[in-house]
Scaffold this motif. Sequence first.
Motif, short mmCIF file in Angstrom:
data_model
loop_
_atom_site.label_atom_id
_atom_site.label_comp_id
_atom_site.label_asym_id
_atom_site.label_seq_id
_atom_site.Cartn_x
_atom_site.Cartn_y
_atom_site.Cartn_z
N SER A 76 51.67 36.98 28.58
CA SER A 76 52.45 37.26 29.80
C SER A 76 51.67 37.99 30.88
O SER A 76 52.25 38.56 31.78
CB SER A 76 53.75 38.00 29.46
OG SER A 76 54.57 37.18 28.66
N SER A 77 50.35 37.96 30.81
CA SER A 77 49.53 38.60 31.85
C SER A 77 49.79 37.96 33.22
O SER A 77 49.60 38.62 34.24
CB SER A 77 48.05 38.48 31.52
OG SER A 77 47.73 39.32 30.42
N HIS A 78 50.22 36.70 33.25
CA HIS A 78 50.49 36.03 34.52
C HIS A 78 51.63 36.70 35.29
O HIS A 78 51.76 36.49 36.49
CB HIS A 78 50.81 34.55 34.28
CG HIS A 78 52.00 34.31 33.42
ND1 HIS A 78 51.91 34.35 32.05
CD2 HIS A 78 53.29 34.06 33.72
CE1 HIS A 78 53.12 34.12 31.53
NE2 HIS A 78 53.96 33.95 32.52
N LYS A 79 52.42 37.52 34.62
CA LYS A 79 53.54 38.21 35.27
C LYS A 79 53.13 39.56 35.86
O LYS A 79 53.89 40.17 36.59
CB LYS A 79 54.67 38.44 34.26
CG LYS A 79 55.29 37.17 33.78
CD LYS A 79 56.41 37.46 32.80
CE LYS A 79 57.02 36.16 32.29
NZ LYS A 79 58.11 36.44 31.33
N LYS A 80 51.91 40.00 35.56
CA LYS A 80 51.43 41.29 36.05
C LYS A 80 50.71 41.11 37.38
O LYS A 80 50.09 40.07 37.61
CB LYS A 80 50.47 41.91 35.02
CG LYS A 80 51.12 42.16 33.68
CD LYS A 80 50.11 42.60 32.66
CE LYS A 80 50.77 42.66 31.28
NZ LYS A 80 49.80 42.68 30.21
N PRO A 81 50.77 42.09 38.26
CA PRO A 81 50.03 41.99 39.53
C PRO A 81 48.54 41.84 39.29
O PRO A 81 47.99 42.42 38.36
CB PRO A 81 50.33 43.31 40.24
CG PRO A 81 51.45 43.93 39.50
CD PRO A 81 51.47 43.34 38.12
N SER A 82 47.89 41.07 40.13
CA SER A 82 46.44 40.92 40.04
C SER A 82 45.76 42.22 40.44
O SER A 82 46.23 42.91 41.34
CB SER A 82 45.96 39.79 40.96
OG SER A 82 46.52 38.56 40.56
N PRO A 83 44.62 42.52 39.79
CA PRO A 83 43.90 43.77 40.13
C PRO A 83 43.30 43.71 41.51
O PRO A 83 43.10 42.74 42.11
CB PRO A 83 42.81 43.85 39.07
CG PRO A 83 42.75 42.54 38.39
CD PRO A 83 44.00 41.79 38.74
#
Length: 83
Positions: A76-83
């Motif tokens: 689910s990293s795709h749901k986290k804001p990009s750095p």
Amino acid sequence: MSHSPIHRAGNGPVKVELTQGETYTWCACGRSASQPWCDGSHQGTGIDPVVFVAERTGGVWLCLCKQTGTPPLCDSSHKKPSP
């Protein structure tokens, strides 16, 4: 050693059917035209694909955003804001 930037190949995971005991090669660079599978587009980037053997037959969700902490599986990293 540095490597080329990793490309986001999608904004969510893709469900694929695997066969127990079969070997698969997941694209880690995001450049493959055969997502989520490696087609050799990583050559010269310093990024290697992830080679794995399916532990069971059935469907799994593979990462396309290439930010997962559990490659090749989606975390689910795709749901986290990009750095």
